[in-house]
Design a protein around this motif. Sequence first.
Motif, PDB file in Angstrom:
ATOM      1  N   THR A  19      69.625  51.596  89.042  1.00 56.42           N
ATOM      2  CA  THR A  19      68.630  50.592  88.668  1.00 56.42           C
ATOM      3  C   THR A  19      68.596  50.421  87.163  1.00 56.42           C
ATOM      4  O   THR A  19      68.699  51.391  86.412  1.00 56.42           O
ATOM      5  CB  THR A  19      67.229  51.021  89.152  1.00 56.42           C
ATOM      6  OG1 THR A  19      67.262  51.161  90.555  1.00 56.42           O
ATOM      7  CG2 THR A  19      66.181  49.987  88.763  1.00 56.42           C
ATOM      8  N   TYR A  20      68.459  49.177  86.730  1.00 57.73           N
ATOM      9  CA  TYR A  20      68.162  48.884  85.337  1.00 57.73           C
ATOM     10  C   TYR A  20      66.648  48.691  85.237  1.00 57.73           C
ATOM     11  O   TYR A  20      66.121  47.690  85.715  1.00 57.73           O
ATOM     12  CB  TYR A  20      68.883  47.617  84.878  1.00 57.73           C
ATOM     13  CG  TYR A  20      70.396  47.722  84.881  1.00 57.73           C
ATOM     14  CD1 TYR A  20      71.042  48.548  83.964  1.00 57.73           C
ATOM     15  CD2 TYR A  20      71.166  46.989  85.774  1.00 57.73           C
ATOM     16  CE1 TYR A  20      72.426  48.650  83.949  1.00 57.73           C
ATOM     17  CE2 TYR A  20      72.563  47.083  85.768  1.00 57.73           C
ATOM     18  CZ  TYR A  20      73.178  47.907  84.858  1.00 57.73           C
ATOM     19  OH  TYR A  20      74.552  48.017  84.846  1.00 57.73           O
ATOM     20  N   SER A  43      64.100  44.066  82.273  1.00 59.19           N
ATOM     21  CA  SER A  43      64.510  42.693  82.597  1.00 59.19           C
ATOM     22  C   SER A  43      64.813  41.960  81.309  1.00 59.19           C
ATOM     23  O   SER A  43      64.379  42.372  80.223  1.00 59.19           O
ATOM     24  CB  SER A  43      63.397  41.953  83.348  1.00 59.19           C
ATOM     25  OG  SER A  43      62.369  41.562  82.453  1.00 59.19           O
ATOM     26  N   SER A  44      65.535  40.863  81.430  1.00 58.75           N
ATOM     27  CA  SER A  44      65.711  39.974  80.287  1.00 58.75           C
ATOM     28  C   SER A  44      64.401  39.246  80.024  1.00 58.75           C
ATOM     29  O   SER A  44      63.454  39.290  80.832  1.00 58.75           O
ATOM     30  CB  SER A  44      66.817  38.966  80.579  1.00 58.75           C
ATOM     31  OG  SER A  44      68.051  39.619  80.755  1.00 58.75           O
ATOM     32  N   TYR A  50      69.814  52.643  81.815  1.00 63.10           N
ATOM     33  CA  TYR A  50      70.258  52.682  83.215  1.00 63.10           C
ATOM     34  C   TYR A  50      69.844  53.991  83.897  1.00 63.10           C
ATOM     35  O   TYR A  50      69.934  55.069  83.311  1.00 63.10           O
ATOM     36  CB  TYR A  50      71.775  52.520  83.226  1.00 63.10           C
ATOM     37  CG  TYR A  50      72.414  52.549  84.597  1.00 63.10           C
ATOM     38  CD1 TYR A  50      72.260  51.486  85.464  1.00 63.10           C
ATOM     39  CD2 TYR A  50      73.175  53.645  84.998  1.00 63.10           C
ATOM     40  CE1 TYR A  50      72.879  51.491  86.709  1.00 63.10           C
ATOM     41  CE2 TYR A  50      73.795  53.662  86.239  1.00 63.10           C
ATOM     42  CZ  TYR A  50      73.642  52.586  87.099  1.00 63.10           C
ATOM     43  OH  TYR A  50      74.235  52.600  88.329  1.00 63.10           O
ATOM     44  N   HIS A  78      73.878  43.235  78.205  1.00 60.87           N
ATOM     45  CA  HIS A  78      73.437  42.338  79.275  1.00 60.87           C
ATOM     46  C   HIS A  78      73.340  40.906  78.751  1.00 60.87           C
ATOM     47  O   HIS A  78      73.481  40.652  77.552  1.00 60.87           O
ATOM     48  CB  HIS A  78      72.094  42.819  79.824  1.00 60.87           C
ATOM     49  CG  HIS A  78      72.153  44.235  80.328  1.00 60.87           C
ATOM     50  ND1 HIS A  78      72.454  44.557  81.619  1.00 60.87           N
ATOM     51  CD2 HIS A  78      72.006  45.432  79.665  1.00 60.87           C
ATOM     52  CE1 HIS A  78      72.468  45.882  81.757  1.00 60.87           C
ATOM     53  NE2 HIS A  78      72.202  46.430  80.581  1.00 60.87           N
ATOM     54  N   TYR A  97      67.670  44.863  88.915  1.00 67.23           N
ATOM     55  CA  TYR A  97      66.917  44.609  87.687  1.00 67.23           C
ATOM     56  C   TYR A  97      65.463  44.364  88.061  1.00 67.23           C
ATOM     57  O   TYR A  97      65.170  43.840  89.140  1.00 67.23           O
ATOM     58  CB  TYR A  97      67.430  43.357  86.959  1.00 67.23           C
ATOM     59  CG  TYR A  97      68.731  43.520  86.233  1.00 67.23           C
ATOM     60  CD1 TYR A  97      68.760  43.876  84.886  1.00 67.23           C
ATOM     61  CD2 TYR A  97      69.939  43.301  86.882  1.00 67.23           C
ATOM     62  CE1 TYR A  97      69.967  44.008  84.208  1.00 67.23           C
ATOM     63  CE2 TYR A  97      71.147  43.428  86.209  1.00 67.23           C
ATOM     64  CZ  TYR A  97      71.158  43.778  84.877  1.00 67.23           C
ATOM     65  OH  TYR A  97      72.351  43.898  84.210  1.00 67.23           O
TER      66      TYR A  97
END
Length: 632
Positions: free
Chosen positions: A423-424, A427-428, A414, A379, A471
Motif C-alpha cells: 500500500t502507498y 495520495s496525489s 511504501y 509518482h 493508493y
Amino acid sequence: MKVLILNILLLFSIASLAVTQTDDLEKALKALKEKDFNAAKVLIEQIITKNSFDAGGYYALAVYYADNDNKPHDYYKSLDYLTLAEKYYSTLTTKELTNLQKLGVTLLEMQKLKQTIGQQAVQDAIASQNPTAIDKVISKFSTLPNVVEKAIEYKNAMAFEEAKRVNTYQAFQNFYIKYPSAKQVPEAKNKYEQLLYENLTSAQSWQAYQKFYTSYPNSPYAEKAKKQYEKLYYEQNVASSTSANTIEKYLTENPNSIYSQKAKNQLQSMSSLFPIRVGDTWGFINGNGQIAIPPIYERVGNFSEGLARVRKHGKWGIINTKGKEIVPPVYELIRDFSEGVTAVIQRKKKVLEAFYIDSTGKQLFAKTYVTDGSYWPIHSFQEGLAIVEDPETHKIGFINKKGEFVVAPLFNSYVPRKGTIGTYPFSSFSEGYAWVKNEEGTGLIDKNGVFLIKGSYTQSLLDTLSAPPFYYKSFSDGMCLLEESNSSFYIDRNAKKAITIPVGFTALPFSDEVAWTYSKYDKKFYLIDNKGKTILDIPAFKVYPFHEDRAVIQKDAPANRVYFYDQTPDPTYSFIDKAGRSLFDFKFDIPHDPLFEYSSFKNGLACIILNGKQTYINKEGKIVWQSPERWN
C-alpha cells in the motif's frame, strides 16, 4: 292700483299652487311608501302637469320606477327622472328647497337612490348574462364608479369565460388586447403563451422548436423550446453520427448548447484510442471501432494526453496517436502521462533508477531515485506536484517540476504486505489536498504542508474500490472519505463533517457525484448523493464506482470453479444507471488484467468480456469492436 291687485292675486295663486304641489308630493311619496303605485302615479302626473319643472315630482317619478315591487319598474327611466330632478333642484328658491327637504327630498337622497338603482341595474344585467345589458349599465351609470367597476369586472369575466371556451391562443390574445385593465389579463397572457407554444410546436420536431424560440425570443416558453430543439437536434443529427465533421459543425453552431459537452465527449471518443488484444499482440482502435494502430506490441497502456506507453522486446517506449514512436522502448516500466510528464524506471547496470521524462523523452531534471523494482519511489504529477521518496530518509514529500521539495519529505512511504502488493499510504493532490501519514497520525495537507485534518484515520481498501497497487484517495466531488473507530464519514474542504455514515456501514469515495455505501446488516449497497441522501439501494455481491452515469455491478457471487484455467468466466456483471435500472439485456465478465482496474465507461466506451471475447460497447450497449478470439 289695478296692477297691484293683479300682482297680489298672482302671488297668492303661485303660493297656493306651491302649497298644493307640496301637499300632492307628500301624498305621492306616502303612497309610494305604502306600495299604492296607482295612486302615486296619478298624483305625480298631476304635479308634473301643473309644473313641468317640478324637482320633487321628478324625484317621486324616479322613486316610482325604481321600486322593484312596481311592475313597470325601469331603472333607466328612474335614472332619467333623477337627472331631471337634480337639474331642477338647483333652480329652486330657498323656501321651495325648505319645503322639499321637510319631505326628505334632498340631493343626498337623490344620490342614494341613484346608487341603489345602479346596483340593481348591474345585478339584473349580470343575471341576464347579456353583454349589451352590461354595456348599457356602464354607459348610463358612468358617474357611479362602484357601479361601473362592478359591471366592467363582470363584463371582463364574461369575455374571459368565452376566451376559455374557445381555448385558442388567438382568443386569449384578443382578450388581453381588448380588455387591458381586466384582472384576468395575466392569466390570459399565460394561456396565450402556453397555447401558442403548444400550437406552434405540435409537430414536436426540432425545426418547429427552433422556429418558435427564434420567432418568439421573449416568450416564457422560448427557453423550453430551445432546450427541446437542442435535445431533438442532438439526438436526431449528432448522437448517432459517426462523422467528426458533423459533430464539429454542431459544436461550432451550438457552442452553448446543453448537449455540447456530450458532443465534445462523442468527438473525444471518436478521436480517443482504446487498447485491444488480438492473439498475443496489442494495438488500438478509435471510437468507431476501427483499427487505428495495428496490434504489433507485447503490451500497451492507455492513451493519456495524446501519448501511450507500449512494450516491445520486453522494454517500454512511448508512441503518439499516429503510432509514431516518440520515445524508444528502453525502459523497464513507464507510467501514463499526467500534466505533460511521466515517471519511468530504467536499468543502469545492476541498478534500477526512477526519474521523470517529458513528452519528448527528455529527462525533466537530473536527479534519479533508486528502487529494487518492487515499488515506485516516484509518482505522477497532479496539480503541479508529485510525490517522491527521499533516498536518505525514505520519507515522502512533494516536488515541483524542477525537482525541488515544495512539501518537505516528512511522511511515510511504501508499506509492503506479506505475499502481495503493498500500500502507498498517501495520495496525489486532488482539489487542493493530499492524503499523508506520519508518526502523529494520518490526514490531509494543503500545498504548504499544513494539515487540514489529522487523526487516526484510515480508508476502506475494498477490491471494489481499486486494483493494486493501493493508493489512498483525497477529495473527489468536494468530499473526502475518512474512517475512524469503525465509523465512516465524509468531510468537505473546510474539514467539516458533511455526511455521516451509520455504524455498520462501509463507504467508498465519491465518483461521478455519488458514492456507494455497504450495510453488513442487510447485505445491501446504498448509493448516496452529495447531501447524504440515499438515491438507490440494491442487493449485490459487488459494485463498482460510477463513471459517465453508469456503473458495473455483480448481482450474484460467481460460481465456485474447480479448474479456473479450463472454464470461461461466468458472465455475472451488468451495467446500471443511477436509478438502478439495468441498461442492457446482456451480462458479461470483466477483464482481469492489471491494465484494467475495472470495466467502466471512458470517453463513451467500456471494455468488457462478452461471450468470452474482449468487447468494446458504447453507451447504448452496441458493440463497437470485438476480438476475433476468446480472452484467456
